[in-house]
Motif scaffolding. Structure first.
Motif, PDB file in Angstrom:
ATOM      1  N   PRO A 103       5.640   5.292   0.056  1.00 42.42           N
ATOM      2  CA  PRO A 103       4.530   6.535   0.350  1.00 42.42           C
ATOM      3  C   PRO A 103       5.072   7.957   0.586  1.00 42.42           C
ATOM      4  O   PRO A 103       4.265   8.891   0.170  1.00 42.42           O
ATOM      5  N   ASP A 125       0.951  -1.272   0.100  1.00 42.52           N
ATOM      6  CA  ASP A 125       0.034  -0.098   0.027  1.00 42.52           C
ATOM      7  C   ASP A 125       0.831   1.294   0.056  1.00 42.52           C
ATOM      8  O   ASP A 125       1.893   1.271   0.933  1.00 42.52           O
ATOM      9  N   GLY A 126       0.682   2.239  -0.997  1.00 42.57           N
ATOM     10  CA  GLY A 126       1.264   3.411  -0.936  1.00 42.57           C
ATOM     11  C   GLY A 126       2.403   3.593  -1.698  1.00 42.57           C
ATOM     12  O   GLY A 126       2.932   4.710  -2.200  1.00 42.57           O
ATOM     13  N   TYR A 127       2.889   2.395  -2.201  1.00 39.05           N
ATOM     14  CA  TYR A 127       3.881   2.400  -3.179  1.00 39.05           C
ATOM     15  C   TYR A 127       3.554   2.541  -4.581  1.00 39.05           C
ATOM     16  O   TYR A 127       2.410   2.132  -5.021  1.00 39.05           O
TER      17      TYR A 127
END
Length: 233
Positions: free
Chosen positions: A146, A126-128
């Motif tokens: 992120p 998540d966020g990458y």
């Protein structure tokens, strides 16, 4: 592919004696693409090996030999200055046997070929996010964390003969998250010809990762250099 390398392909003679482990033409193709990716001069045929006159801060010249031969021994005997590298598609023991004592063996690498498509399609954490940029024959993949930090990266150079991956790196704080795999997949997606062989040189540690992605070892790649003299204290 660059014109100089094409001429070398045309002038490879039987005296090179194709190794049972790797074809000299494949070594040349890898070296030519590797030079394109790093902005180095093209390789030239030199005494049975392929020489790149890099003249960089860390390296003056590099020779890659498809197999052990008298030409490698001649170069090893001739060179006395540091920052000259000799590489052999063979074992450390084979290379050591051809070198004067002043040469120092470096950690072993492995010449690898993609022998199957990767089945790894895991999503990024998540966020990458991944970004691919291409300039001419060179593609670069970057994975950003992120907070915008560069978490992993790699590049690839494509010629008519090969597609070569290089400098696949993951920052220490972002390892064990599958980012190296994401870089490899992103670069592979930038490949323009499905028929072009995919090559890379892996460290001993990286070899296991690439094996899970369908890569096989063509040959060990031994290396040696004359170490820099330590300045007097």
């Amino acid at each position: 592919m660059i014109a100089g390398a094409r001429l070398l392909f045309a002038h490879l003679h039987l005296s090179l004696m194709t190794s049972s482990r790797i074809d000299p033409k494949l070594v040349l193709a890898w070296q030519a693409a590797h030079s394109i990716g790093r902005g180095s001069p093209p390789p030239v045929l030199d005494r049975g090996g392929f020489r790149v006159d890099t003249h960089s801060e860390k390296e003056t010249k590099r020779w890659v030999f498809p197999q052990l031969c008298d030409g490698l021994r001649a170069v090893a005997d001739e060179i006395v200055a540091p920052r000259h590298y000799l590489k052999l598609c063979g074992t450390d023991e084979e290379l050591r046997s051809a070198l004067p004592a002043r040469w120092q063996i470096q950690p072993i690498n492995y010449f690898m070929l993609a022998s199957a498509a990767s089945a790894d399609t895991r999503p990024l954490p998540d966020g990458y996010r991944v970004q691919v940029d291409r300039v001419g024959p060179v593609a670069r993949a970057s994975v950003f964390a992120p907070d915008g930090e560069l978490a992993a990266s790699g590049c690839a150079a494509e010629t008519d003969e090969v597609f070569v991956y290089d400098r696949i790196e993951t920052a220490p704080a972002h390892r064990r998250k599958g980012l190296g795999v994401a870089v490899m997949i992103a670069l592979g997606a930038a490949k323009r010809s499905a028929a072009t062989p995919q090559l890379l040189v892996a460290t001993d540690e990286g070899r296991s990762l690439y094996a899970t992605l369908g890569w096989s070892v063509l040959a060990p790649l031994a290396a040696a250099v004359i170490p820099e003299l330590e300045p007097p204290r």
